[in-house]
Design an enzyme around this catalytic site. Structure first.
Site, PDB file in Angstrom:
ATOM      1  N   SER A   1      -4.887  40.146 -32.684  1.00  0.00           N
ATOM      2  CA  SER A   1      -5.669  38.994 -33.341  1.00  0.00           C
ATOM      3  C   SER A   1      -4.920  38.230 -34.282  1.00  0.00           C
ATOM      4  CB  SER A   1      -7.062  39.450 -33.885  1.00  0.00           C
ATOM      5  OG  SER A   1      -7.753  40.208 -32.926  1.00  0.00           O
ATOM      6  N   LEU A   2      -4.255  37.099 -33.733  1.00  0.00           N
ATOM      7  CA  LEU A   2      -3.449  36.453 -34.777  1.00  0.00           C
ATOM      8  C   LEU A   2      -4.355  35.454 -35.743  1.00  0.00           C
ATOM      9  CD1 LEU A   2      -0.366  36.499 -35.237  1.00  0.00           C
ATOM     10  CD2 LEU A   2      -0.345  34.344 -33.692  1.00  0.00           C
TER      11      LEU A   2
ATOM     12  N   CYS B   1     -15.541  37.112 -39.853  1.00  0.00           N
ATOM     13  CA  CYS B   1     -16.047  38.131 -39.067  1.00  0.00           C
ATOM     14  C   CYS B   1     -17.233  38.940 -39.635  1.00  0.00           C
ATOM     15  CB  CYS B   1     -14.772  39.198 -38.769  1.00  0.00           C
ATOM     16  SG  CYS B   1     -15.480  40.861 -37.946  1.00  0.00           S
TER      17      CYS B   1
ATOM     18  N   CYS C   1     -18.683  40.044 -33.121  1.00  0.00           N
ATOM     19  CA  CYS C   1     -18.417  41.310 -33.539  1.00  0.00           C
ATOM     20  C   CYS C   1     -19.286  41.536 -34.814  1.00  0.00           C
ATOM     21  CB  CYS C   1     -17.054  40.802 -33.991  1.00  0.00           C
ATOM     22  SG  CYS C   1     -16.342  42.133 -34.856  1.00  0.00           S
TER      23      CYS C   1
ATOM     24  N   CYS D   1     -17.411  45.873 -24.224  1.00  0.00           N
ATOM     25  CA  CYS D   1     -16.744  45.803 -25.494  1.00  0.00           C
ATOM     26  C   CYS D   1     -17.300  46.783 -26.390  1.00  0.00           C
ATOM     27  CB  CYS D   1     -17.080  44.506 -25.955  1.00  0.00           C
ATOM     28  SG  CYS D   1     -16.620  44.027 -27.667  1.00  0.00           S
TER      29      CYS D   1
ATOM     30  N   GLU E   1     -22.140  49.402 -32.203  1.00  0.00           N
ATOM     31  CA  GLU E   1     -22.349  48.363 -31.333  1.00  0.00           C
ATOM     32  C   GLU E   1     -21.760  48.499 -30.087  1.00  0.00           C
ATOM     33  OE1 GLU E   1     -23.311  44.408 -34.405  1.00  0.00           O
ATOM     34  OE2 GLU E   1     -21.749  44.251 -32.916  1.00  0.00           O
TER      35      GLU E   1
ATOM     36  N   CYS F   1     -16.183  47.625 -41.083  1.00  0.00           N
ATOM     37  CA  CYS F   1     -14.564  47.494 -41.012  1.00  0.00           C
ATOM     38  C   CYS F   1     -13.998  47.242 -42.432  1.00  0.00           C
ATOM     39  CB  CYS F   1     -14.103  46.556 -39.992  1.00  0.00           C
ATOM     40  SG  CYS F   1     -12.182  46.213 -39.760  1.00  0.00           S
TER      41      CYS F   1
ATOM     42  N   SER G   1      -7.584  46.016 -29.068  1.00  0.00           N
ATOM     43  CA  SER G   1      -7.394  44.644 -29.975  1.00  0.00           C
ATOM     44  C   SER G   1      -7.009  45.182 -31.456  1.00  0.00           C
ATOM     45  CB  SER G   1      -8.550  43.832 -29.946  1.00  0.00           C
ATOM     46  OG  SER G   1      -8.511  42.925 -30.793  1.00  0.00           O
TER      47      SER G   1
ATOM     48  N   CYS H   1     -11.705  40.593 -42.773  1.00  0.00           N
ATOM     49  CA  CYS H   1     -11.370  39.301 -42.234  1.00  0.00           C
ATOM     50  C   CYS H   1     -12.467  38.426 -42.594  1.00  0.00           C
ATOM     51  CB  CYS H   1     -11.071  39.135 -40.823  1.00  0.00           C
ATOM     52  SG  CYS H   1      -9.658  40.422 -40.197  1.00  0.00           S
TER      53      CYS H   1
HETATM   54  N1  SAH Z   1     -10.456  44.615 -35.302  1.00  0.00           N
HETATM   55  C1  SAH Z   1     -10.079  44.259 -34.041  1.00  0.00           C
HETATM   56  C2  SAH Z   1     -10.803  44.837 -32.983  1.00  0.00           C
HETATM   57  C3  SAH Z   1     -12.310  44.009 -33.352  1.00  0.00           C
HETATM   58  S1  SAH Z   1     -12.484  42.309 -33.622  1.00  0.00           S
HETATM   59  C4  SAH Z   1      -9.485  43.028 -34.206  1.00  0.00           C
HETATM   60  O1  SAH Z   1      -9.645  42.254 -35.131  1.00  0.00           O
HETATM   61  O2  SAH Z   1      -8.589  42.641 -33.237  1.00  0.00           O
HETATM   62  C5  SAH Z   1     -12.315  41.821 -31.861  1.00  0.00           C
HETATM   63  C6  SAH Z   1     -12.186  40.316 -31.912  1.00  0.00           C
HETATM   64  O3  SAH Z   1     -13.325  39.500 -32.386  1.00  0.00           O
HETATM   65  C7  SAH Z   1     -11.037  39.894 -32.942  1.00  0.00           C
HETATM   66  O4  SAH Z   1     -10.363  38.951 -32.107  1.00  0.00           O
HETATM   67  C8  SAH Z   1     -11.855  38.805 -33.864  1.00  0.00           C
HETATM   68  O5  SAH Z   1     -11.179  37.944 -34.262  1.00  0.00           O
HETATM   69  C9  SAH Z   1     -13.007  38.417 -33.032  1.00  0.00           C
HETATM   70  N2  SAH Z   1     -14.114  37.840 -33.873  1.00  0.00           N
HETATM   71  C10 SAH Z   1     -14.525  38.420 -34.938  1.00  0.00           C
HETATM   72  N3  SAH Z   1     -15.438  37.725 -35.580  1.00  0.00           N
HETATM   73  C11 SAH Z   1     -15.902  36.785 -34.823  1.00  0.00           C
HETATM   74  C12 SAH Z   1     -16.608  35.539 -34.806  1.00  0.00           C
HETATM   75  N4  SAH Z   1     -17.508  35.502 -35.745  1.00  0.00           N
HETATM   76  N5  SAH Z   1     -16.434  34.597 -33.700  1.00  0.00           N
HETATM   77  C13 SAH Z   1     -15.691  34.936 -32.789  1.00  0.00           C
HETATM   78  N6  SAH Z   1     -14.691  35.960 -32.758  1.00  0.00           N
HETATM   79  C14 SAH Z   1     -14.710  36.733 -33.736  1.00  0.00           C
HETATM   80 FE1  SF4 Z   2     -12.279  44.211 -38.884  1.00  0.00          FE
HETATM   81 FE2  SF4 Z   2     -11.398  42.737 -36.600  1.00  0.00          FE
HETATM   82 FE3  SF4 Z   2     -13.556  42.128 -37.948  1.00  0.00          FE
HETATM   83 FE4  SF4 Z   2     -11.089  41.625 -38.851  1.00  0.00          FE
HETATM   84  S1  SF4 Z   2     -11.867  40.986 -36.965  1.00  0.00           S
HETATM   85  S2  SF4 Z   2     -12.825  42.503 -39.907  1.00  0.00           S
HETATM   86  S3  SF4 Z   2     -10.127  43.829 -38.219  1.00  0.00           S
HETATM   87  S4  SF4 Z   2     -13.379  43.774 -36.969  1.00  0.00           S
END
Ligand code: SAH
Ligand code: SF4
Length: 358
Positions: free
Chosen positions: A213-214, A112, A332, A98, A85, A105, A190, A109
């Site tokens: 991504s904290l 996500c 994402c 992006c 994507e 992945c 990121s 998380c």
């Molecule tokens: N794996 C890496 C990069 C891809 S995710 C990471 O986690 O940093 C990129 C960003 O999208 C992250 O900061 C993540 O928290 C955010 N993200 C993922 N799912 C999301 C959602 N459902 N709503 C908003 N942001 C989201």
């Molecule tokens: Fe992977 Fe980033 Fe999604 Fe976490 S937020 S599952 S590290 S893509």
């Protein structure tokens, strides 16, 4: 396929051609990319026909638009069936692309969509770079309404954890920076906190930006939202981010996806502020884009305001990001989930076009 091949190896694909053809092809692929071989006007017709089916390492399965054409999202499919994507977002003075670094992945998380879907495979360097070339070419042939036609920022915030695919991500950065001449400072990687990957990125010669991504400011909550936190807890992550900041002289940013009742509390804001101050980091807050597979909800408007006010009062630089393209599932991994499960797409406002490309 050219894009799965390093630019330096393009000659192998054009065995019987003179060497200037290799330079011409590299320009059409990497410097002023075009979408089709017909557009490679200085190549002989026969050669164009020969390479036409080899231009892209994927086909464009879906293109969706939202926000009046200022947000465009592509779902690509590779010959082995993996999904990739990319999303491009136009703003008045910048155009941000992006990109994905993995199909799926493995980090899991909870909030996500990509994490919920699981890991498919790493993307090759060529597949990562091809997303950039494709977007450049697409924007040139069909510009954004009110934003720069060239890409001003690239963020590794699509599917996948870039620092878990470091060999290929590093090679893709090399091609973008050294071959495509994209400024390292306009690229952001990121990570959810792969500490050894941060150290490796710090050892590269490029001044790429780092975003961490904290999402939670104490280990108990973070381990619930981000399982990798068990392996690399907050203290280790913050130490690595600090080292990155010191090595590159670049400000690190903190990403924080707000989830109702989980990380939108005064206590989390206070702890986040302490971390941000220690790192001298900018905080990007984004409200959750709800995904179909969990009950997590975005924070309500008043708690978003309270959270932002608490950060500001603590002297932290923070920006609330708009959730672009909600009607096309631009968060994402969401387009893929919508395509590959039976969950229906909320398509009312989105113009959806299906395109095939070989
Ligand atoms: N794996 C890496 C990069 C891809 S995710 C990471 O986690 O940093 C990129 C960003 O999208 C992250 O900061 C993540 O928290 C955010 N993200 C993922 N799912 C999301 C959602 N459902 N709503 C908003 N942001 C989201
Ligand atoms: Fe992977 Fe980033 Fe999604 Fe976490 S937020 S599952 S590290 S893509």
């Amino acid at each position: 396929m050219p894009y799965l091949t390093a630019p330096e190896a393009l000659g192998d694909l054009l065995e019987d051609e003179p060497s200037y053809r290799v330079d011409q092809l590299r320009k059409w692929l990497y410097e002023t990319p075009v979408l089709t071989a017909e557009q490679m006007t200085n190549l002989p017709l026969g050669l164009r026909a020969q390479i036409a089916s080899k231009l892209w390492p994927f086909v464009t399965e879906v293109e969706q638009r939202a926000d009046g054409g200022a947000t465009r999202k592509w779902l690509f499919r590779t010959p082995d069936g993996a999904s990739i994507e990319s999303v491009v977002m136009g703003y008045p003075r910048r155009t941000t692309l992006c990109i994905s670094s993995q199909a799926g992945c493995a980090m899991g998380c909870t909030f996500c969509a990509t994490g919920q879907f699981g890991f498919e495979r790493h993307l090759e360097a060529g597949e990562i770079v091809a997303q950039v070339a494709y977007a450049l070419a697409a924007l040139r042939s069909d510009p954004m309404p009110n934003s720069p036609d060239r890409i001003t920022n690239i963020v590794f915030m699509g599917m996948g954890e870039p620092l878990a695919n470091m060999d290929r991500v590093e090679e893709s950065l090399r091609r973008m920076i050294e071959v495509m001449k994209i400024g390292a400072r306009s690229i952001t990687v990121s990570t959810v906190g792969v500490v050894p990957g941060i150290r490796r990125l710090a050892a590269t010669p490029w001044q790429v930006n780092l975003a961490i991504s904290l999402h939670a400011a104490d280990d108990e909550l973070r381990t619930e939202l981000v399982p990798l936190n068990r392996r690399y807890p907050i203290a280790d992550l913050v130490a690595a981010a600090r080292e990155y900041h010191d090595a590159k002289g670049r400000r690190v940013s903190i990403e924080w996806t707000l989830i109702d009742g989980r990380n939108d509390t005064a206590d989390q804001a206070k702890k986040l502020a302490a971390i941000a101050r220690r790192l001298r980091a900018h905080v990007n807050v984004i409200n959750l884009n709800p995904t179909p597979l969990t009950d997590d909800r975005p924070a309500g408007r008043s708690s978003v305001e309270r959270f932002m006010d608490a950060l500001a009062a603590a002297g932290v630089n923070a920006t609330l990001r708009d959730t672009r393209g909600q009607d096309i599932d631009a968060a994402c991994g969401q387009l893929r989930v919508a395509q590959e499960t039976t969950i229906e797409l909320p398509t009312q406002a989105a113009a959806t076009t299906q395109k095939g490309r070989t």
